[in-house]
Design an enzyme around this catalytic site. Sequence first.
Site, PDB file in Angstrom:
ATOM      1  N   CYS A   1     -15.444  71.748 -26.647  1.00  0.00           N
ATOM      2  CA  CYS A   1     -14.406  71.803 -27.773  1.00  0.00           C
ATOM      3  C   CYS A   1     -13.178  70.799 -27.241  1.00  0.00           C
ATOM      4  O   CYS A   1     -13.110  69.910 -27.093  1.00  0.00           O
ATOM      5  CB  CYS A   1     -14.033  73.245 -27.963  1.00  0.00           C
ATOM      6  N   ARG A   2     -11.810  71.508 -27.381  1.00  0.00           N
ATOM      7  CA  ARG A   2     -10.532  70.580 -27.192  1.00  0.00           C
ATOM      8  C   ARG A   2     -10.520  70.362 -25.634  1.00  0.00           C
ATOM      9  O   ARG A   2      -9.313  69.276 -25.483  1.00  0.00           O
ATOM     10  CB  ARG A   2      -9.612  71.361 -27.944  1.00  0.00           C
TER      11      ARG A   2
END
Lengths: 218, 218
Positions: free
Chosen positions: B179-180
């Site tokens: 993800c981030r």
Amino acid sequence: MDNGRQIKDMLYEQVARIGKAISSPKRLELIELLCQGEKAVEMLAQEASISMKLASAHLRELRNARLVDTRRDGKNVYYRLADKRVADFWVNAHSLAEDRLVELQEALRDLSQLPEELVPNDRESLMKAARKGEVVVLDVRPVEEYLSAHLPFARSIPVGELRHRLDELPKDRPIVAYCRGPYCLMARDAVALLRKGGYRAAHLKEGVAEWGLPAVHA
Amino acid sequence: MDNGRQIKDMLYEQVARIGKAISSPKRLELIELLCQGEKAVEMLAQEASISMKLASAHLRELRNARLVDTRRDGKNVYYRLADKRVADFWVNAHSLAEDRLVELQEALRDLSQLPEELVPNDRESLMKAARKGEVVVLDVRPVEEYLSAHLPFARSIPVGELRHRLDELPKDRPIVAYCRGPYCLMARDAVALLRKGGYRAAHLKEGVAEWGLPAVHA
DNA sequence: TAATTAGTCTAACGATTATTAGAATGTATG
DNA sequence: CATACATTCTAATAATCGTTAGACTAATTA
């Protein structure tokens, strides 16, 4: 699922501790000084032009952020960077600032209004010239800092002593002076002195921390 | 000669502007969000769980430090990082924090208590396996972020949609979700969901910013 | 042109942080 | 053992920052 929010807040808060540590100009100056090697509190206070109490307070913050460590030797407490990465971080931070902040760019431009052309300005060719003895690389920081780490082929003459040690330097080769880094004014002053004395001189913006690994360590 | 003190103070003060900008957890979170691509204020506020007013105030500080730029498009004002170096700086800062702060190390260890062994964990061999189709690299961020930049060979299924799109994924190969970045919990949640569904799944701590250059950009 | 949306600006309050003074600590010296 | 020295700790005040509310602006839609 709002549990995730708490965790995230905590994680960013931890990183912000590093940010808080470098959010004060004096703490940055202390970090840069510590990039030059281990130093006692009084020395740090003096160099940064602050009281010992204030220095101690700032150093405590740096220690809380785990950026510095201490060692007691007799009456003195010596501070040092906790990790080589802290020096890299300082270099990264000030170089980002120089990239982004016009005010800083202008101030630094004013500072180095000297013809640098007489001397190779990339690291490799400067080192090549230094190795061959075509230029003299001059470390003008206090001797302890020179002893702690210095650029390859560099000689040490602290700015304070330069005036009456000028004759140790050759007039037939250009002299490249450096100090603690781009925000240290010692090299600039040294160059002014050298030029007045009839030497060909230029100064390097970088210090040991900016130069990176190939420095000579104690 | 005390003129030098003034100059120095000013120089460090400029760098401290960068420090101040990253001394607040919420501003760090905003920076990380902006590492995923351009975003409007409301979106940023929502993702960081703060009011738009507060987001606007923090973003102003970031803009004053020249770390972000804005662009208006109709009713919306879109923020983006002013420079790729800002993303690098964020990665450098949080990685230094992870090195130095025990609290952060512990929190992150708790977060990734999952057997990662089933999957190659260095970048090169993961990419090699992905290229050959031996593992599925899954980007679980919102689609816009995937479109703005993503890891090579990655497919996009946002966490929110994952539950009813499970059948798009193969059961015979391990799935690596990301993800981030290390402080984003989407990949963790995705992996939990996948495992419950009988998939072999692991998550990558790194996001696009940590991964560096070889990401696929829009 | 009025109403709506997205965001900024100003002002204000409470919460932190910087800085300094004074007392306390731990080590060395006489 | 008393004194000096280098430094830290505690407490206090002044300055700064975070946060929110309310007025304001710029672009869009009706």
